[in-house]
Design an enzyme around this catalytic site. Structure first.
Site: not given
Length: 454
Positions: A99, A246, A250
């Site tokens: 992430s 990012d 998400d």
């Protein structure tokens, strides 16, 4: 949370905390577990980290060795894996990404056949297999059977699934973006291969930054965790709006035409008001986490919109939304979930929804956010010997209550423990940053004076 998997998958430094061997064994388990009755079908995506290729090959090999058919989406976003898993009838989905973390970290996110985060019971079985203590179907499984002959699984390209997801996003747009100047910060991550295509197809005049991933520059001084570059770009180039994603896209944060940050709380406020105006806000409720800004709650109160608060983590936001039938929820960090359209936070979808409100109301983003004042926030992390003991100390509780009483309805204090470190987090929101710091430090001093500091 388990030994390996937290609220957002198995996360660790690639090659150390998360190795190719871990990935291979997870693949072995998934291929076997979902293939006990008939051959498993599993879809895999990854972000742009150098280590994502290593982990993709390892987990895919494990799945095929257990007899699964493996479909590779290649570099793609987490929400696209969720979408393809549920719409193409896969048994489960895998996203390889850490992430918003730096390039040297990586992670493995597991999804069920509905594209939701995998349930804790199945995750526990994965962990048991990693630790060599799996018990299932009435027997112990120290090793799993290897597929042989025509039972060995195939690994195939499925980039068509990613392309279909792009088409799905385009289909959700209510208006043409023609005439709008939009800046996209792709964080040198997954959005690089999808977001520009969507916005260009919808007619926007698109400017793209941080769209040259080299395996080592994902999230480096760019994207939603380093918004300064996009703020500067939007202001200097006269853009109508900017969106920052990012590493796995998400999350989404926005920048208005003046170069000012519009965070996840503000995005939820803008879209919830828009939904309420059109009588589309089911249950008249927004799902937030305890870390949402005090200003959001005051603005929602003014707008006559209810809200719920969950623990920190989009996992908990989504669980609340499913249980109660709510349509919008998310986090200040930009994880926004639109449950009618997705099963996870989706940064590109969030950007499309912000554009929809701007176009429908013919208003700039700065005007749309005028109804919400973001309160200054100070967060102090205190390293302690025991999180529970520190929080339950009567003197600490009295100090927290005293600050809460002093703030009244002009701010708030929140004291909570870290889920992964020996820390107690003291957060205060008030009219000024100086006031926040003064009140937070007052509580921190009591924690330390009581001997809880480590």
């Amino acid at each position: 949370m388990g030994k390996y998997f937290g609220t957002d998958g198995f996360r660790g430094k690639a090659g150390e905390g998360l190795t190719a061997q871990h990935a291979y064994e997870i693949g072995r388990f998934l291929g076997w577990y979902y293939g006990r009755n008939e051959r498993a079908r599993i879809v895999v995506g990854k972000d742009t980290r150098r280590s994502s290729y290593m982990l993709e090959y390892a987990i895919s090999a494990g799945m095929a060795a257990s007899g699964a058919e493996v479909y590779l989406l290649h570099v793609t976003t987490t929400p696209s894996v969720s979408y393809v898993t549920r719409t193409d009838g896969f048994d489960c989905g895998v996203m390889i990404s850490a992430s918003h973390n730096p390039f040297y970290d990586n992670g493995i996110k597991l999804m069920n056949r509905e594209g939701e985060k995998m349930d804790e019971a199945t995750i526990s079985l994965v962990e048991d297999y990693l630790d060599g203590k799996l018990e299932l179907d009435g027997q112990k499984w120290k090793e799993l059977p290897l597929a042989t002959g025509d039972g060995v699984g195939a690994i195939v390209d499925h980039s068509a699934g990613r392309n279909r997801y792009i088409g799905y996003l385009i289909s959700l747009a209510m208006y043409s973006f023609k005439g709008k100047k939009v800046a996209l910060d792709c964080a040198n991550g997954s959005a690089w291969s999808i977001a520009p295509s969507v916005f260009k197809a919808l007619g926007a005049e698109v400017s793209i930054i941080n769209d040259h991933p080299d395996g080592l520059n994902i999230n480096t001084d760019c994207g939603s965790t380093h918004i300064e570059g996009l703020k500067k770009y939007v202001k200097e180039n006269g853009m109508d709006v900017g969106f920052a994603f990012d590493g796995d896209a998400d999350r989404c944060l926005a920048v208005d035409e003046n170069g000012e940050l519009v965070d996840g709380d503000q995005i939820m406020y803008v879209y919830a008001c828009y939904m309420k105006e059109r009588d589309k806000l089911v249950n008249n409720t927004v799902v937030t986490t305890v870390m949402s800004n005090f200003g959001l709650y005051k603005a929602l109160d003014e707008a006559g919109i209810d809200y719920e608060k969950t623990k920190v983590g989009d996992k908990y936001v989504y669980e609340n939304m499913v249980q109660n039938g709510h349509r919008i929820g998310g986090e200040q960090s930009g994880h926004i979930i639109f449950s009618k359209y997705a099963r996870t936070g989706d940064g590109i979808l969030t950007a499309l929804k912000v554009m929809e409100v701007m176009l429908a109301k013919k208003m700039s983003l700065s005007r749309l956010t005028e109804g919400m004042t973001v309160y200054p926030q100070v967060l102090i992390n205190v390293r302690v010997k025991d999180k529970k003991t520190a929080q339950e100390d009567p003197a600490v509780q009295a100090a927290v209550q005293a600050v809460a009483d002093e703030l009244g309805d002009t701010g708030r204090i929140l004291v909570r423990e870290s889920g992964t470190e020996p820390l107690v987090r003291v957060m205060v929101e008030a009219e000024s940053e100086d006031r926040c710091r003064e009140l937070a430090e007052r509580v921190v001093e009591v924690i330390r004076a009581q001997g809880h500091g480590a």
